[in-house]
Design a protein around this motif. Structure first.
Motif, PDB file in Angstrom:
ATOM      1  N   PRO A  23       0.820  -1.216   0.000  1.00  0.00           N
ATOM      2  CA  PRO A  23       0.000   0.000   0.000  1.00  0.00           C
ATOM      3  C   PRO A  23       0.856   1.270   0.000  1.00  0.00           C
ATOM      4  CG  PRO A  23      -0.915  -1.589   1.522  1.00  0.00           C
ATOM      5  CD  PRO A  23       0.416  -2.137   1.083  1.00  0.00           C
ATOM      6  N   ARG A  24       1.980   1.240   0.713  1.00  0.00           N
ATOM      7  CA  ARG A  24       2.897   2.390   0.742  1.00  0.00           C
ATOM      8  C   ARG A  24       3.389   2.719  -0.666  1.00  0.00           C
ATOM      9  NH1 ARG A  24       7.443   4.009   4.303  1.00  0.00           N
ATOM     10  NH2 ARG A  24       9.099   4.841   3.011  1.00  0.00           N
ATOM     11  N   PHE A  25       3.818   1.685  -1.399  1.00  0.00           N
ATOM     12  CA  PHE A  25       4.324   1.917  -2.743  1.00  0.00           C
ATOM     13  C   PHE A  25       3.194   2.304  -3.707  1.00  0.00           C
ATOM     14  CE2 PHE A  25       7.815  -1.237  -1.471  1.00  0.00           C
ATOM     15  CZ  PHE A  25       8.655  -0.211  -1.052  1.00  0.00           C
ATOM     16  N   TYR A  26       2.002   1.773  -3.448  1.00  0.00           N
ATOM     17  CA  TYR A  26       0.842   2.166  -4.264  1.00  0.00           C
ATOM     18  C   TYR A  26       0.583   3.661  -4.135  1.00  0.00           C
ATOM     19  CZ  TYR A  26      -4.039   3.114  -5.327  1.00  0.00           C
ATOM     20  OH  TYR A  26      -5.191   3.683  -5.806  1.00  0.00           O
ATOM     21  N   VAL A  27       0.560   4.161  -2.906  1.00  0.00           N
ATOM     22  CA  VAL A  27       0.336   5.590  -2.685  1.00  0.00           C
ATOM     23  C   VAL A  27       1.478   6.410  -3.284  1.00  0.00           C
ATOM     24  CG1 VAL A  27       0.112   7.396  -0.927  1.00  0.00           C
ATOM     25  CG2 VAL A  27      -1.052   5.203  -0.613  1.00  0.00           C
ATOM     26  N   LEU A  28       2.696   5.966  -3.059  1.00  0.00           N
ATOM     27  CA  LEU A  28       3.859   6.686  -3.572  1.00  0.00           C
ATOM     28  C   LEU A  28       3.812   6.778  -5.092  1.00  0.00           C
ATOM     29  CD1 LEU A  28       6.632   7.998  -3.084  1.00  0.00           C
ATOM     30  CD2 LEU A  28       7.640   5.711  -3.157  1.00  0.00           C
ATOM     31  N   GLU A  29       3.491   5.687  -5.773  1.00  0.00           N
ATOM     32  CA  GLU A  29       3.472   5.697  -7.233  1.00  0.00           C
ATOM     33  C   GLU A  29       2.290   6.477  -7.789  1.00  0.00           C
ATOM     34  OE1 GLU A  29       5.886   4.918  -8.922  1.00  0.00           O
ATOM     35  OE2 GLU A  29       7.075   3.591  -7.647  1.00  0.00           O
ATOM     36  N   THR A  30       1.176   6.478  -7.065  1.00  0.00           N
ATOM     37  CA  THR A  30       0.030   7.286  -7.503  1.00  0.00           C
ATOM     38  C   THR A  30       0.394   8.765  -7.513  1.00  0.00           C
ATOM     39  OG1 THR A  30      -1.559   5.668  -6.614  1.00  0.00           O
ATOM     40  CG2 THR A  30      -2.370   7.899  -7.025  1.00  0.00           C
ATOM     41  N   VAL A  31       1.050   9.210  -6.460  1.00  0.00           N
ATOM     42  CA  VAL A  31       1.429  10.623  -6.353  1.00  0.00           C
ATOM     43  C   VAL A  31       2.621  10.938  -7.265  1.00  0.00           C
ATOM     44  CG1 VAL A  31       2.198  12.429  -4.770  1.00  0.00           C
ATOM     45  CG2 VAL A  31       0.556  10.710  -3.993  1.00  0.00           C
ATOM     46  N   ALA A  32       3.546   9.990  -7.423  1.00  0.00           N
ATOM     47  CA  ALA A  32       4.755  10.233  -8.212  1.00  0.00           C
ATOM     48  C   ALA A  32       4.448  10.477  -9.684  1.00  0.00           C
ATOM     49  CB  ALA A  32       5.721   9.058  -8.065  1.00  0.00           C
ATOM     50  N   ARG A  33       3.320   9.989 -10.181  1.00  0.00           N
ATOM     51  CA  ARG A  33       2.956  10.228 -11.578  1.00  0.00           C
ATOM     52  C   ARG A  33       2.555  11.673 -11.824  1.00  0.00           C
ATOM     53  NH1 ARG A  33      -1.982   6.888 -12.884  1.00  0.00           N
ATOM     54  NH2 ARG A  33      -1.436   7.366 -15.033  1.00  0.00           N
ATOM     55  N   VAL A  34       1.988  12.288 -10.798  1.00  0.00           N
ATOM     56  CA  VAL A  34       1.296  13.564 -10.960  1.00  0.00           C
ATOM     57  C   VAL A  34       2.161  14.697 -11.497  1.00  0.00           C
ATOM     58  CG1 VAL A  34       0.192  15.411  -9.630  1.00  0.00           C
ATOM     59  CG2 VAL A  34      -0.567  13.058  -9.372  1.00  0.00           C
ATOM     60  N   PRO A  35       3.381  14.924 -10.980  1.00  0.00           N
ATOM     61  CA  PRO A  35       4.166  16.043 -11.509  1.00  0.00           C
ATOM     62  C   PRO A  35       4.412  15.957 -13.013  1.00  0.00           C
ATOM     63  CG  PRO A  35       5.064  15.335  -9.420  1.00  0.00           C
ATOM     64  CD  PRO A  35       4.031  14.316  -9.812  1.00  0.00           C
ATOM     65  N   TYR A  36       4.548  14.748 -13.543  1.00  0.00           N
ATOM     66  CA  TYR A  36       4.748  14.622 -14.986  1.00  0.00           C
ATOM     67  C   TYR A  36       3.497  15.061 -15.750  1.00  0.00           C
ATOM     68  CZ  TYR A  36       8.759  12.001 -13.333  1.00  0.00           C
ATOM     69  OH  TYR A  36       9.902  11.641 -12.681  1.00  0.00           O
ATOM     70  N   PHE A  37       2.314  14.801 -15.183  1.00  0.00           N
ATOM     71  CA  PHE A  37       1.089  15.333 -15.773  1.00  0.00           C
ATOM     72  C   PHE A  37       1.100  16.857 -15.742  1.00  0.00           C
ATOM     73  CE2 PHE A  37      -1.253  11.361 -13.988  1.00  0.00           C
ATOM     74  CZ  PHE A  37      -0.690  10.575 -14.981  1.00  0.00           C
ATOM     75  N   SER A  38       1.563  17.408 -14.631  1.00  0.00           N
ATOM     76  CA  SER A  38       1.635  18.865 -14.498  1.00  0.00           C
ATOM     77  C   SER A  38       2.571  19.460 -15.548  1.00  0.00           C
ATOM     78  CB  SER A  38       2.116  19.245 -13.096  1.00  0.00           C
ATOM     79  OG  SER A  38       1.219  18.805 -12.101  1.00  0.00           O
ATOM     80  N   TYR A  39       3.736  18.851 -15.711  1.00  0.00           N
ATOM     81  CA  TYR A  39       4.691  19.347 -16.706  1.00  0.00           C
ATOM     82  C   TYR A  39       4.056  19.331 -18.098  1.00  0.00           C
ATOM     83  CZ  TYR A  39       8.029  17.986 -12.995  1.00  0.00           C
ATOM     84  OH  TYR A  39       8.687  17.821 -11.803  1.00  0.00           O
ATOM     85  N   LEU A  40       3.403  18.221 -18.446  1.00  0.00           N
ATOM     86  CA  LEU A  40       2.794  18.096 -19.765  1.00  0.00           C
ATOM     87  C   LEU A  40       1.693  19.122 -19.968  1.00  0.00           C
ATOM     88  CD1 LEU A  40       2.607  14.194 -19.957  1.00  0.00           C
ATOM     89  CD2 LEU A  40       4.005  15.671 -21.409  1.00  0.00           C
ATOM     90  N   SER A  41       0.894  19.361 -18.933  1.00  0.00           N
ATOM     91  CA  SER A  41      -0.201  20.335 -19.034  1.00  0.00           C
ATOM     92  C   SER A  41       0.335  21.725 -19.347  1.00  0.00           C
ATOM     93  CB  SER A  41      -0.999  20.372 -17.726  1.00  0.00           C
ATOM     94  OG  SER A  41      -1.618  19.143 -17.465  1.00  0.00           O
TER      95      SER A  41
END
Length: 229
Positions: A23-41
Motif C-alpha cells: 500500500p505504501r508503494f501504491y500511494v507513492l506511485e500514484t502521487v509520483a505520476r502527478v508532476p509529470y502530468f503537471s509538466y505536460l499540461s
C-alpha cells in the motif's frame, strides 16, 4: 517551499504505511505520476499560446508518466490498492499535488523539477531498503505479468525514452522473479533523478534531447561521414 512539500509527503507515507509496503508503494506511485502530468499540461499550454514548443520535453515527460503508470500497475497487481482508504488517500493527495506542481511549474520549471528530483530520490531509497530487508522472500515469488510485459517482452521504446542518461537499448532489466521487478523499479527511480537533474541545467532548453532524438542525430552524423569519406 519545495522541500516542505516533499517532507509533508514523505512524513505522511512513512507514518501511515510504516509496516505496509505494498500500500505504501501504491500511494507513492500514484502521487509520483502527478508532476509529470503537471509538466505536460503546462508545456501544452505554452505551445498553445505560442510561447515555447519543445517536442522532446513532451516525449520524455510522457515516457516518465508511462513508466510510473507501470510501477502503479505492478503495485495494484500485488494488492496495494485493496483497501478503499488507501485509494482515497492516494487520489486525494495526487489531486492536490497536481494543482500545486502545475502552478509551480508555470512560474518556475526548475523548482518543479527539483521537487520531483527529491521525490524520486526518496522513492529510490525506499525501494532499496525494501529490497535489502526482503531479498529472500521476494526471490521466492514470481514476477507479475504486467512487469514481464513492460520490462522484457513488450515494446520497449517508451521504456528507453525516459532514461536520458542512457542510449536506447542500453538498459535491459532481468525479470525472473519479484525481486528483479523491485530492482528494476528502484533503478527506474534513479533514472528519473538523473533526468530531473538534466532538466535543471542552465542551458537545458537548448541542450535537452530525448534519447531517441540523440540516437537519430548520431546515426545521421555517422551516415554523413560515410557518404563524404
Amino acid at each position: 517551499m519545495i522541500r516542505l512539500l516533499v517532507n509533508i509527503l514523505v512524513f505522511v507515507i512513512n507514518t501511515v504505511y510504516r509496516d505496509r509496503p505494498y500500500p505504501r508503494f501504491y500511494v507513492l506511485e500514484t502521487v509520483a505520476r502527478v508532476p509529470y502530468f503537471s509538466y505536460l499540461s503546462v508545456l501544452h499550454l505554452y505551445e498553445t499560446l505560442g510561447l515555447w514548443r519543445k517536442a522532446d520535453w513532451l516525449k520524455v515527460h510522457f515516457a516518465e508518466s508511462w513508466n510510473e503508470l507501470h510501477h502503479l500497475l505492478i503495485m495494484e497487481s500485488l494488492g496495494g490498492d485493496a483497501f478503499w482508504g488507501d485509494r482515497l488517500l492516494a487520489k486525494t493527495t495526487a489531486l492536490i499535488y497536481y494543482w500545486i506542481i502545475t502552478c509551480v511549474y508555470f512560474f518556475s520549471p526548475r523548482s518543479a523539477y527539483h521537487f520531483m528530483e527529491l521525490v524520486e530520490k526518496h522513492a529510490y531509497s525506499s525501494y532499496h531498503k525494501f529490497l535489502t530487508a526482503n531479498e529472500v522472500g521476494l526471490k521466492a515469488q514470481p514476477a507479475p505479468l504486467v512487469a514481464i510485459r513492460y520490462y522484457r517482452d513488450g515494446d520497449l521504446y517508451m521504456f528507453d525514452e525516459f532514461q536520458t542518461s542512457h542510449q536506447p537499448t542500453e538498459r535491459r532489466p532481468q525479470i525472473d522473479h519479484l525481486y528483479d521487478v523491485f530492482v528494476a523499479i528502484r533503478d527506474d527511480e534513479m533514472e528519473h533523478v538523473r533526468t530531473m537533474e538534466a532538466c535543471q541545467q542552465t542551458n537545458a532548453q537548448l541542450s535537452f534531447k530525448s534519447p531517441h532524438t540523440l540516437e537519430m542525430k548520431t546515426v545521421t552524423a555517422n551516415f554523413e561521414l560515410e557518404v563524404h569519406s
